[in-house]
Design an enzyme around this catalytic site. Sequence first.
Site, PDB file in Angstrom:
ATOM      1  CG  HIS A 156      36.320  38.572  38.017  1.00 49.57           C
ATOM      2  ND1 HIS A 156      37.583  38.769  38.525  1.00 49.57           N
ATOM      3  CD2 HIS A 156      36.186  39.445  36.987  1.00 49.57           C
ATOM      4  CE1 HIS A 156      38.186  39.730  37.854  1.00 49.57           C
ATOM      5  NE2 HIS A 156      37.367  40.157  36.908  1.00 49.57           N
ATOM      6  CG  ASP A 167      38.909  35.369  43.953  1.00 47.64           C
ATOM      7  OD1 ASP A 167      38.764  34.643  42.962  1.00 47.64           O
ATOM      8  OD2 ASP A 167      38.776  36.607  43.909  1.00 47.64           O
TER       9      ASP A 167
END
Length: 380
Positions: free
Chosen positions: A130, A160
Amino acid sequence: MGKGPLSGVRVIELAGIGPGPFAAMLLADLGAEVIRVDRATAAVGGRTDPADFTNRGKRSIAIDLKHERGRDVVLRLVEGADLLIEGFRPGVTERLGLGPDDCLARNPRLVYGRMTGWGQEGPLAQSAGHDVGYIAVSGSLHAIGRAGGPPQVPMNLLGDFAGGSMYLIVGLLAALLESKTSGRGQVVDAAIVDGTAHLTTFIHAFLAGGVWQDERGVNMLDTGAPWYDVYETADGRHVAVGAIEPQFYAEFIRRLGLESADLPGQHDRDRWPEMRERFAAAFKARTRDEWTEVFLPGDACVAPVLSLREAAEHPFNTAREVFVEEDGHLQPAPAPRFSRTAAGIGGPPAAPGAHTRDVLADLGFDDVEELIAAGAVVQG
């Protein structure tokens, strides 16, 4: 389809989470036609979160990617597409028969965008991860935080969306532009760890020049300098200070109500702790909003620290329409802005499979009902 600068560009998005959908949303905001390919199982019930803004402006078609005819539907969509976005682990689309070779065989001009954390190759390519792990390995997480404290996680904006989505978009549009000359598509391998590392180029330049220490909270831009930090106000809220340049620093000191002659020199690092104490004591004398009136408008480089809800309603932002209301939901407006081909929100988030019939019919499929009956596609 929208009317922005990407009007006429068709994007196929293989549904995923995080940076891929955000990249496709931005392309839709800029006028591209985005067809989101959702899983067939997601269309059961036909519902979606109406506040899932990353799906705004798209049409959704639900396809069983493991069904032979479903796979063929995607390839037929690819034939008329300019861009494709997928965010699976490396090798997944190849096993589905939808990898770059399969798609480029159908459409040699296609730009095939791949969004992952670790990249398509390398020792971690098949590892789960992540945002926080990607920015950790890039070196950027180590640099964020206060001196003597642990690294601070900057939500998932840095990895991200900045290191991921934005680099994917740059790659897609650069390859699309090149394809107009060469007539050939290509694969864009956008890895979050690559993009986040690239974002630190400016800091690496400071490091190479000997003006940055590889430690947290001791440098000019990481809360090390007292004139580049946040301070608590009388009401427990905060203001942000970024008074770097001499003229802005002088204006900051004046509006804060202090005298330069009574303070250490701006760049006297040994006395920065003393300076910080003076600034902190001064800011505690008034509320955040009172200080906002003191400093803005002006060149002292001080701004209120607003919550997400406050930011959406603050007069600085409402005057510029930074946030807009669409379908009863306040959300960030499309960015950037264009003088002639304005970007815009093309519609609310679509339920999975909501447009299956319409999309296939619009694209000239004459076997829509047969595909639905076979279970290759689903109308939500």
